[in-house]
Design a protein around this motif. Sequence first.
Motif, PDB file in Angstrom:
ATOM      1  N   HIS A  41      -2.439 -10.428 -18.297  1.00 44.49           N
ATOM      2  CA  HIS A  41      -2.453  -9.057 -17.756  1.00 44.49           C
ATOM      3  C   HIS A  41      -3.838  -8.431 -17.889  1.00 44.49           C
ATOM      4  N   PHE A  42      -4.515  -8.687 -19.015  1.00 45.50           N
ATOM      5  CA  PHE A  42      -5.874  -8.182 -19.220  1.00 45.50           C
ATOM      6  C   PHE A  42      -6.815  -8.772 -18.176  1.00 45.50           C
ATOM      7  N   LYS A  43      -6.767 -10.087 -18.011  1.00 44.71           N
ATOM      8  CA  LYS A  43      -7.614 -10.756 -17.020  1.00 44.71           C
ATOM      9  C   LYS A  43      -7.336 -10.220 -15.616  1.00 44.71           C
ATOM     10  N   SER A  44      -6.073 -10.079 -15.284  1.00 40.08           N
ATOM     11  CA  SER A  44      -5.672  -9.625 -13.956  1.00 40.08           C
ATOM     12  C   SER A  44      -6.127  -8.188 -13.698  1.00 40.08           C
ATOM     13  N   ALA A  45      -5.965  -7.328 -14.684  1.00 38.22           N
ATOM     14  CA  ALA A  45      -6.373  -5.926 -14.516  1.00 38.22           C
ATOM     15  C   ALA A  45      -7.883  -5.837 -14.296  1.00 38.22           C
ATOM     16  N   LEU A  46      -8.652  -6.573 -15.093  1.00 37.87           N
ATOM     17  CA  LEU A  46     -10.106  -6.571 -14.915  1.00 37.87           C
ATOM     18  C   LEU A  46     -10.492  -7.098 -13.539  1.00 37.87           C
ATOM     19  N   SER A  47      -9.895  -8.208 -13.156  1.00 37.81           N
ATOM     20  CA  SER A  47     -10.217  -8.834 -11.876  1.00 37.81           C
ATOM     21  C   SER A  47      -9.855  -7.929 -10.696  1.00 37.81           C
ATOM     22  N   THR A  48      -8.686  -7.333 -10.751  1.00 31.92           N
ATOM     23  CA  THR A  48      -8.250  -6.450  -9.674  1.00 31.92           C
ATOM     24  C   THR A  48      -9.211  -5.286  -9.500  1.00 31.92           C
ATOM     25  N   LEU A  49      -9.543  -4.628 -10.606  1.00 28.16           N
ATOM     26  CA  LEU A  49     -10.444  -3.479 -10.506  1.00 28.16           C
ATOM     27  C   LEU A  49     -11.842  -3.893 -10.086  1.00 28.16           C
ATOM     28  N   LYS A  50     -12.319  -5.018 -10.583  1.00 26.66           N
ATOM     29  CA  LYS A  50     -13.659  -5.484 -10.217  1.00 26.66           C
ATOM     30  C   LYS A  50     -13.719  -5.811  -8.722  1.00 26.66           C
ATOM     31  N   ASN A  51     -12.715  -6.498  -8.218  1.00 22.83           N
ATOM     32  CA  ASN A  51     -12.711  -6.857  -6.800  1.00 22.83           C
ATOM     33  C   ASN A  51     -12.663  -5.631  -5.896  1.00 22.83           C
ATOM     34  N   ILE A  52     -11.824  -4.665  -6.234  1.00 31.88           N
ATOM     35  CA  ILE A  52     -11.737  -3.453  -5.416  1.00 31.88           C
ATOM     36  C   ILE A  52     -13.016  -2.645  -5.542  1.00 31.88           C
ATOM     37  N   ARG A  53     -13.563  -2.577  -6.747  1.00 27.73           N
ATOM     38  CA  ARG A  53     -14.827  -1.873  -6.954  1.00 27.73           C
ATOM     39  C   ARG A  53     -15.925  -2.498  -6.111  1.00 27.73           C
ATOM     40  N   ASN A  54     -16.018  -3.824  -6.123  1.00 29.53           N
ATOM     41  CA  ASN A  54     -17.058  -4.509  -5.349  1.00 29.53           C
ATOM     42  C   ASN A  54     -16.945  -4.225  -3.859  1.00 29.53           C
ATOM     43  N   SER A  55     -15.722  -4.159  -3.367  1.00 29.41           N
ATOM     44  CA  SER A  55     -15.556  -3.940  -1.925  1.00 29.41           C
ATOM     45  C   SER A  55     -15.745  -2.483  -1.524  1.00 29.41           C
ATOM     46  N   GLY A  68     -11.399   3.923   7.054  1.00 33.82           N
ATOM     47  CA  GLY A  68     -10.050   3.879   7.612  1.00 33.82           C
ATOM     48  C   GLY A  68      -9.098   3.134   6.702  1.00 33.82           C
ATOM     49  N   SER A  69      -7.937   2.856   7.210  1.00 31.22           N
ATOM     50  CA  SER A  69      -6.869   2.307   6.388  1.00 31.22           C
ATOM     51  C   SER A  69      -7.060   0.847   6.021  1.00 31.22           C
ATOM     52  N   SER A  70      -8.077   0.166   6.560  1.00 33.97           N
ATOM     53  CA  SER A  70      -8.258  -1.248   6.240  1.00 33.97           C
ATOM     54  C   SER A  70      -8.905  -1.456   4.869  1.00 33.97           C
ATOM     55  N   GLN A  71      -9.487  -0.380   4.285  1.00 32.77           N
ATOM     56  CA  GLN A  71     -10.087  -0.516   2.969  1.00 32.77           C
ATOM     57  C   GLN A  71      -9.010  -0.682   1.916  1.00 32.77           C
ATOM     58  N   GLN A  72      -9.321  -1.506   0.928  1.00 38.30           N
ATOM     59  CA  GLN A  72      -8.363  -1.790  -0.142  1.00 38.30           C
ATOM     60  C   GLN A  72      -8.554  -0.785  -1.270  1.00 38.30           C
ATOM     61  N   PHE A  73      -7.525  -0.012  -1.570  1.00 36.88           N
ATOM     62  CA  PHE A  73      -7.547   0.913  -2.692  1.00 36.88           C
ATOM     63  C   PHE A  73      -6.245   0.802  -3.448  1.00 36.88           C
ATOM     64  N   LEU A  74      -6.290   1.167  -4.697  1.00 39.81           N
ATOM     65  CA  LEU A  74      -5.086   1.278  -5.503  1.00 39.81           C
ATOM     66  C   LEU A  74      -4.573   2.696  -5.422  1.00 39.81           C
ATOM     67  N   GLY A  75      -3.304   2.863  -5.666  1.00 34.41           N
ATOM     68  CA  GLY A  75      -2.792   4.205  -5.865  1.00 34.41           C
ATOM     69  C   GLY A  75      -3.171   4.662  -7.262  1.00 34.41           C
ATOM     70  N   LEU A  76      -3.139   5.937  -7.508  1.00 33.82           N
ATOM     71  CA  LEU A  76      -3.502   6.485  -8.807  1.00 33.82           C
ATOM     72  C   LEU A  76      -2.600   5.928  -9.916  1.00 33.82           C
ATOM     73  N   LYS A  77      -1.331   5.760  -9.619  1.00 31.38           N
ATOM     74  CA  LYS A  77      -0.389   5.218 -10.607  1.00 31.38           C
ATOM     75  C   LYS A  77      -0.781   3.783 -10.974  1.00 31.38           C
ATOM     76  N   ASP A  78      -1.144   2.976  -9.985  1.00 28.53           N
ATOM     77  CA  ASP A  78      -1.559   1.597 -10.254  1.00 28.53           C
ATOM     78  C   ASP A  78      -2.856   1.560 -11.047  1.00 28.53           C
ATOM     79  N   LEU A  79      -3.786   2.429 -10.693  1.00 25.49           N
ATOM     80  CA  LEU A  79      -5.047   2.508 -11.438  1.00 25.49           C
ATOM     81  C   LEU A  79      -4.766   2.847 -12.901  1.00 25.49           C
ATOM     82  N   PHE A  80      -3.895   3.808 -13.133  1.00 28.15           N
ATOM     83  CA  PHE A  80      -3.535   4.202 -14.493  1.00 28.15           C
ATOM     84  C   PHE A  80      -2.923   3.030 -15.264  1.00 28.15           C
TER      85      PHE A  80
END
Length: 132
Positions: free
Chosen positions: A74-88, A96-108
């Motif tokens: 879960h730690f690895k996945s959380a870091l990877s998910t945020l890093k990938n979205i941050r990079n993009s 527009g809607s094609s950009q990848q974002f998390l919802g606030l709840k998912d970010l939390f």
Amino acid sequence: MLKLALLETCGWIEETMDNIYLSTNIKNRNDIEAHIEKIYSFYYETFKKVLVFCIGRRNVKSLEQTFSTQELQHFKSALSTLKNIRNSSAHTHYMGSSQQFLGLKDLFLHVKTIQKSFNKIIAHLKTNNLYR
């Protein structure tokens, strides 16, 4: 606003990792500073490599053993998910809607997982006299 929250969160992750590295007590602080100034990633494998530099492979292995397989994943996945979205999203504007974002709840939820993992890492380092 969510993009700003994501970028601020990623900045917090990077600063926390740097503080963990700099608070270890085996290597000289100047050596650690010189080593981490070249690091721009917070993927788990990069974090682990820098920890190996700071405290040694055996101590990192011991640290990882304090995590269950699920916790570490879960730690690895959380870091990877945020890093990938941050990079993009870091060097772009809203497209527009094609950009990848998390919802606030998912970010939390990712932040909660990462914070819990950082706390566990720091506690282990302190318990084993590896932390200033």
